[in-house]
Motif scaffolding. Structure first.
Motif, short mmCIF file in Angstrom:
data_model
loop_
_atom_site.label_atom_id
_atom_site.label_comp_id
_atom_site.label_asym_id
_atom_site.label_seq_id
_atom_site.Cartn_x
_atom_site.Cartn_y
_atom_site.Cartn_z
N VAL A 272 0.84 -1.20 0.00
CA VAL A 272 0.00 0.00 0.00
C VAL A 272 0.88 1.26 0.00
O VAL A 272 0.60 2.22 -0.73
N VAL A 273 1.92 1.25 0.81
CA VAL A 273 2.84 2.39 0.88
C VAL A 273 3.45 2.67 -0.49
O VAL A 273 3.61 3.83 -0.90
N SER A 274 3.76 1.60 -1.22
CA SER A 274 4.36 1.78 -2.55
C SER A 274 3.39 2.43 -3.53
O SER A 274 3.81 3.01 -4.54
N GLU A 275 2.08 2.33 -3.24
CA GLU A 275 1.07 2.93 -4.11
C GLU A 275 0.80 4.39 -3.75
O GLU A 275 0.12 5.10 -4.50
N GLN A 276 1.29 4.84 -2.61
CA GLN A 276 0.98 6.19 -2.14
C GLN A 276 1.46 7.28 -3.10
O GLN A 276 0.73 8.23 -3.38
N THR A 277 2.67 7.13 -3.59
CA THR A 277 3.22 8.14 -4.49
C THR A 277 2.40 8.24 -5.77
O THR A 277 2.14 9.35 -6.28
N THR A 278 1.97 7.08 -6.27
CA THR A 278 1.14 7.06 -7.48
C THR A 278 -0.17 7.80 -7.24
O THR A 278 -0.60 8.62 -8.06
N TYR A 279 -0.80 7.51 -6.11
CA TYR A 279 -2.07 8.19 -5.80
C TYR A 279 -1.87 9.68 -5.61
O TYR A 279 -2.67 10.49 -6.10
N GLN A 280 -0.80 10.06 -4.94
CA GLN A 280 -0.54 11.48 -4.71
C GLN A 280 -0.38 12.22 -6.03
O GLN A 280 -0.89 13.33 -6.20
N THR A 281 0.32 11.60 -6.97
CA THR A 281 0.50 12.20 -8.29
C THR A 281 -0.84 12.36 -9.00
O THR A 281 -1.13 13.40 -9.60
N LYS A 282 -1.67 11.33 -8.93
CA LYS A 282 -2.99 11.38 -9.59
C LYS A 282 -3.88 12.45 -8.96
O LYS A 282 -4.59 13.17 -9.68
N LEU A 283 -3.86 12.54 -7.64
CA LEU A 283 -4.71 13.52 -6.97
C LEU A 283 -4.24 14.94 -7.27
O LEU A 283 -5.07 15.85 -7.46
N THR A 284 -2.94 15.14 -7.33
CA THR A 284 -2.39 16.46 -7.70
C THR A 284 -2.86 16.86 -9.09
O THR A 284 -3.24 18.02 -9.33
N ARG A 285 -2.86 15.91 -10.01
CA ARG A 285 -3.33 16.19 -11.37
C ARG A 285 -4.82 16.52 -11.38
O ARG A 285 -5.25 17.40 -12.13
N LEU A 286 -5.58 15.83 -10.55
CA LEU A 286 -7.01 16.10 -10.47
C LEU A 286 -7.26 17.51 -9.96
O LEU A 286 -8.10 18.25 -10.52
N PHE A 287 -6.55 17.91 -8.91
CA PHE A 287 -6.70 19.27 -8.40
C PHE A 287 -6.32 20.29 -9.47
O PHE A 287 -7.00 21.31 -9.63
N HIS A 288 -5.24 20.01 -10.18
CA HIS A 288 -4.79 20.93 -11.24
C HIS A 288 -5.87 21.06 -12.32
O HIS A 288 -6.13 22.16 -12.82
N GLU A 289 -6.51 19.94 -12.66
CA GLU A 289 -7.56 19.96 -13.69
C GLU A 289 -8.75 20.79 -13.22
O GLU A 289 -9.32 21.58 -13.98
N ILE A 290 -9.13 20.61 -11.96
CA ILE A 290 -10.24 21.40 -11.42
C ILE A 290 -9.91 22.88 -11.46
O ILE A 290 -10.72 23.72 -11.87
N ARG A 291 -8.68 23.23 -11.06
CA ARG A 291 -8.26 24.63 -11.03
C ARG A 291 -8.10 25.22 -12.43
O ARG A 291 -8.09 26.44 -12.58
N THR A 292 -7.98 24.38 -13.45
CA THR A 292 -7.95 24.88 -14.82
C THR A 292 -9.25 25.60 -15.16
O THR A 292 -9.26 26.60 -15.89
#
Length: 308
Positions: free
Chosen positions: A151-171
């Motif tokens: 699960v810990v190894s998946e954290q970075t992947t999720y963080q990257t995806k969530l950051t992209r989602l926030f960026h898309e919303i802010r677009t």
């Protein structure tokens, strides 16, 4: 000369008293931030707001036995009642969506984009399906430690995806505050001895909380108490854990039990969670989520009580 000095002193005193009166009035008059809900709406001269909810099944309202679209419909009604304003609510929740899939829908759907552009306030659920995918993928890990490592190894992947989602919303909308929910552990009542599962959920919640802080105009909404439902006290949870340990020693198919529970195939005894799928909140659970969201929105009301 003395007459001019007297006039000058009198003038200075008048100015000083005026400044004191101004400061006193400013401090005693309620601001939008500190006013009661209806007073705040009047001070902000807001008569209606656009509320956009997006995310996964928790936003769609799966499990809601009242048919009110989960927290989405409930928070719209709560705002209308408490603030005496009209709420135009648009629900873009979709069951099963991971964070990257939420972003893909927003990128591809003009109607979705338009709603976000017009939003005064945005509410987001994310991470539950990302974590579930990780747990299912690693359900046959030999030990809880091995599962947590996966699960810990998946954290970075999720963080990257969530950051992209926030960026898309802010677009599409840079002004509206985003309120992002944390997640809960629906497996607790089935595996109360597995504290590692609670910790894994909290790891993903930390990512949600961090994303909100990084955005500067976003706010984290805790919903972790859904994990425990009616098991409110430490003593009740310990008793549940002892029963689970006893059952585990008698049952040799714990991995199969875990898989079945993750897929919503086992009986649930958490009264905050729907018995339809043993996974999503029911009426009680969604009421809890709504109250949690309302408290945070109330605290930050000056951020979304703004006229377009």
């Amino acid at each position: 000369m003395r007459k001019n000095l007297k006039i000058l002193i009198t003038f200075a005193i008048v100015i000083l008293l005026g400044m004191i009166a101004f400061i006193w009035l400013k401090q005693t008059q309620p601001s939008v931030k500190n006013a009661s809900p209806q007073k705040a709406a009047k001070l902000a001269k807001v008569k209606h707001i656009n509320l956009v909810t997006l995310g996964d099944s928790l936003t769609e309202g799966i499990g809601d036995d009242k048919g009110e679209q989960g927290y989405s419909g409930r928070i719209a009604k709560r705002i209308e009642t408490q603030y005496n304003i009209a709420v135009n609510m648009s629900n873009f929740g979709k069951s099963g969506d991971r964070s990257d899939q939420i972003q893909e829908r927003l990128t591809a759907q003009p109607k979705f984009q338009h709603a976000v552009k017009q939003a005064n306030v945005i509410v987001l659920t994310s991470g539950g399906n990302d974590l579930q995918q990780s747990l299912l993928k690693n359900v046959f890990a030999k030990t809880p430690t091995d599962l947590t490592a996966a699960v810990v190894s998946e954290q970075t992947t999720y963080q990257t995806k969530l950051t992209r989602l926030f960026h898309e919303i802010r677009t599409y909308n840079r002004q509206a505050p985003i309120f992002i929910f944390g997640n809960y552990n629906p497996l607790f009542v089935h595996f109360p001895q597995r504290e590692d599962l609670n910790q894994d959920v909290q790891r993903f919640n930390t990512i949600n909380s961090h994303a909100a802080k990084q955005d500067k105009n976003s706010y984290y909404v805790d919903s972790f108490d859904l994990t425990f439902g009616q098991y409110r006290s430490k003593k009740m949870r310990q008793s549940l854990g002892q029963q689970a340990v006893k059952k585990a020693t008698e049952d040799q198919n714990s991995n199969q039990d875990m898989t079945a529970t993750l897929m919503g195939a086992t009986h649930v005894n958490n009264t905050w969670i729907s018995q339809t799928d043993n996974y999503h909140p029911n009426n009680i659970g969604y009421n809890y989520m709504t109250t949690q969201l309302y408290h945070v929105m109330r605290k930050e009301q000056e951020k979304w009580l703004i006229k377009h």
